[in-house]
Design a protein around this motif. Sequence first.
Motif: not given
Lengths: 358, 358
Positions: A231-240, A204-208
């Motif tokens: 595993x899916x987060x190659x671009x380090x778009x996630x913050x936990x 859906x286009x979310x990156x942040x």
Amino acid sequence: MKLVTCVKVFIEKSGNLWISKKLANQKRKKRANLRDVAKAANVSVATVSRVLNSPVTVSEDTRRRVQDVIASLHFVPSAAARAINTGRTRVVGAIVPTLDNAIFSKFLATLEKTLAEHGLSLVVATTKGDPNIEAQKAQGLVDIGAEALIVSGVTHSPDFEKLIELTRLPVIATSCYDKNYHLPTIGYDNAGASRIALDFLLSAGHRKIAVVHGPVKDNDRTLARLSGLKALDQNHTLQTFETNISVQGGCDATQMLLAETTSFSVILCFSDVLALGVLFELQRNRIKVPDEMSLVGIDDLPSSSCTFPEITTVHLPVATMGETTGEAIVEWLDNHVAPKSKLLQAELIVRNSTREFN
Amino acid sequence: MKLVTCVKVFIEKSGNLWISKKLANQKRKKRANLRDVAKAANVSVATVSRVLNSPVTVSEDTRRRVQDVIASLHFVPSAAARAINTGRTRVVGAIVPTLDNAIFSKFLATLEKTLAEHGLSLVVATTKGDPNIEAQKAQGLVDIGAEALIVSGVTHSPDFEKLIELTRLPVIATSCYDKNYHLPTIGYDNAGASRIALDFLLSAGHRKIAVVHGPVKDNDRTLARLSGLKALDQNHTLQTFETNISVQGGCDATQMLLAETTSFSVILCFSDVLALGVLFELQRNRIKVPDEMSLVGIDDLPSSSCTFPEITTVHLPVATMGETTGEAIVEWLDNHVAPKSKLLQAELIVRNSTREFN
DNA sequence: GATCTTGATGAAACTAGTTACATGTGTCAA
DNA sequence: TTGACACATGTAACTAGTTTCATCAAGATC
């Protein structure tokens, strides 16, 4: 108890044992037992036992007579005595982290129903997610004679492992799936569940993306969900963001993530309870969902379809899990063969708390 | 079981009973019992029993030897055998309408904690508010040997009443207070709780009040709360809406009350779960709380302080109730004297979901 | 030195059921 | 008429512990 003791003292002085017993019995109005019933009905104890357990083998006449005596003496067979003979208590113990989260009460409700259909009782204990408390509670369940245990996840204390090895008790681990685990597991793929949500958000286009989750300590399910994302987060778009699994916990995490310099377009919660808290905290900060922030949960609690906006979430098949687990336990106890691990499918439920991001 | 039977058939043909027993024992790897331990430790069964129950009466030396054997044989004493002798199972049953409402899980959590401190286990059963299911579950609890029961409210089926009269089981009714009821009650004044809320609303100037409550059928607590309101409602300012106790139920009721010709200035919910649903449905209809509509709950769930706006509610002391009930049960079982009914105070918690009306 | 007390232990009875086996009766076919 | 068999029932042994009472030795008191 006190009374009986008093009588005993008196009797020891008078030195007459027979009187002692008689008085003691008179005093404490002992519950009627099989022998009392047999005597009153003029049959043997075996016949009374048959009336209770296989009435068809007793003649109409005798059966009725015995049943009348049972009723008039208010006879209730002793569960303990029955258990000692049959070796079966018909009690199954379930150990869950908490009853505060509706996801567990739903699971327990169907589990209980399924077990009840097979004449088994369910005893519930809670651990607050602490493996040591789990071991304690498991011991308690063994002490009261549980024939099998149902636990959450695959993280357990050495004491617990020792207990089940020692007692050779049937144990099923739920809420997760791992066909290589030494106990049968019945549940969903936690890594997969979070991945379903992330897939949806990425496409859906979310990156942040902010991820709000419960404590990782001793919680393999949360860890699995995290690993699924990474595993899916190659671009380090996630913050936990770690917090307590409660509405308040969701609020707390939201405050933390809003204070970050990064601005997120979506908050992914590992539990609908957290999502609820997040939703409220966003409202409190006048951030519109989904216009200014998307929100996704995991669990699919009944309430998640009633919120405003209704929460997009990953449905976890906990009702099915309760039923499947109950049936597996029944089979295990009947056939003495451990069931195979079973994978149940999680499913994305798209509602109104998410929108495309561009 | 099956295996043992097979062996038996074979033996009957060979006609040697001794072999039959031996083979049977070999096959099913019987759990070690007291006699096995006694034999291996070269002491009497009485001594082993003493090691388990009053270790101080056994000499240091013997005790250690027995304990070593217990460990090496993986001996776990049978709960059933113990229960049969002591007449005590140390199991208490609690029967609640549902686990879906956090108010009950909170009660059960403290109840369980209190009982555990006194070596008692808690077994939970749910009824969906149906007195017939309650009677069934009560029978089930008696069957597994519960020493006492804890129930909700004072509405019970004849079967249930018969069961407790027959078994003379200690039973405490919770979530309500009625000193004239034939069972001890431990709880709050339900009529009073709703009156506290109504008092507050009336003095804040509200005159058009919608009341949202759960099913009245078989629910004395809901009926009591309604009667509490009606006593104060001389001018018929109230209109009541019955629904299911769930977030969805709150939504449903809100749709109904918004469709009325009357326009209300406040919605009084008999449960915070309902208030949550009401809040969402109001949001869905773009009705601002408290500006356009005030909202009051009863329960004071943890989540009610986290919502937006935070919900004004009447705090019900369920944690105290769990503790008090647990202690009362312990005393009842120890001293064989029924406890007195106990009234716990409800308390208004004013938050941000209400405003003055003029 | 005799008696009393205390401590540790065992034998056996007890808890309340279930169940294997034996027994007695009645029916039916050979 | 007899053997086979089913059916109803009783006897007694079993389940796994606790508990009472008895026993015996060691130390204390008179």
